[in-house]
Design a protein around this motif. Sequence first.
Motif, PDB file in Angstrom:
ATOM      1  N   ILE A   1      -6.492   8.069  -8.546  1.00  0.00           N
ATOM      2  CA  ILE A   1      -7.026   7.257  -7.443  1.00  0.00           C
ATOM      3  C   ILE A   1      -7.524   5.898  -7.939  1.00  0.00           C
ATOM      4  N   THR A   2      -8.151   5.866  -9.117  1.00  0.00           N
ATOM      5  CA  THR A   2      -8.645   4.579  -9.621  1.00  0.00           C
ATOM      6  C   THR A   2      -7.486   3.623  -9.902  1.00  0.00           C
TER       7      THR A   2
ATOM      8  N   GLN B 249       2.534   6.375  -7.043  1.00  0.00           N
ATOM      9  CA  GLN B 249       1.628   7.419  -7.525  1.00  0.00           C
ATOM     10  C   GLN B 249       2.273   8.805  -7.425  1.00  0.00           C
TER      11      GLN B 249
ATOM     12  N   ALA C 299      -4.579   3.740  -8.460  1.00  0.00           N
ATOM     13  CA  ALA C 299      -4.013   3.382  -7.153  1.00  0.00           C
ATOM     14  C   ALA C 299      -4.810   2.241  -6.519  1.00  0.00           C
ATOM     15  N   ILE C 300      -6.124   2.301  -6.641  1.00  0.00           N
ATOM     16  CA  ILE C 300      -6.969   1.242  -6.065  1.00  0.00           C
ATOM     17  C   ILE C 300      -6.733  -0.087  -6.778  1.00  0.00           C
ATOM     18  N   VAL C 301      -6.742  -0.047  -8.110  1.00  0.00           N
ATOM     19  CA  VAL C 301      -6.498  -1.271  -8.891  1.00  0.00           C
ATOM     20  C   VAL C 301      -5.097  -1.808  -8.590  1.00  0.00           C
TER      21      VAL C 301
ATOM     22  N   ILE D   4       0.839  -1.197   0.000  1.00  0.00           N
ATOM     23  CA  ILE D   4       0.000   0.000   0.000  1.00  0.00           C
ATOM     24  C   ILE D   4       0.877   1.252   0.000  1.00  0.00           C
TER      25      ILE D   4
ATOM     26  N   THR E 106      -3.310  -1.406  -5.897  1.00  0.00           N
ATOM     27  CA  THR E 106      -3.278  -1.950  -4.542  1.00  0.00           C
ATOM     28  C   THR E 106      -3.883  -3.342  -4.508  1.00  0.00           C
ATOM     29  N   ILE E 107      -5.016  -3.500  -5.175  1.00  0.00           N
ATOM     30  CA  ILE E 107      -5.707  -4.795  -5.133  1.00  0.00           C
ATOM     31  C   ILE E 107      -4.980  -5.852  -5.961  1.00  0.00           C
TER      32      ILE E 107
END
Length: 144
Positions: A119-120, A105, A122-124, A98, A126-127
């Motif tokens: 942000i999108t 980023q 970053a989320i993808v 994370i 991270t997952i």
Amino acid sequence: MELRDAGMSVSSSVGRRVDPELSMVLLALGDVLAVTIFVGIGEITHGVDPIAQPGRVAGTLAPFLIGLAVVTVGGGLYTRDAIRSPGRAVSLIVPAWIVAVVVAQLLRATAVFPGNAAITFAIVSTIVGGVLLLVWRAVASVVL
């Protein structure tokens, strides 16, 4: 402090955070492979041919590898203790990834690397990257 002394200080500091053994080299290579797979899949999904555009792929990959290196080496994640059990390995790599994504980023927000901070993404990141690293580290804790 002389430059030589500073170099020795950095070296000894890293030495306390990295166990100098083959298993840790393999662990690091597995981390790099997991992140490379994540980036490669992402690039292909977005229509980028990694063979035809290796520079672009490298530009996308570099911030993640830099972030991961800073966090894993700095956090002592290349030690036997960090992979003494699957639970321990996973509990350390998830927050490390994370933070690595945040670093990536921030780097992508500069003119040095392609893309931008989103942000999108970053989320993808991270997952998807997190799942790959989580699985790898869990397996590595048993195998290495």
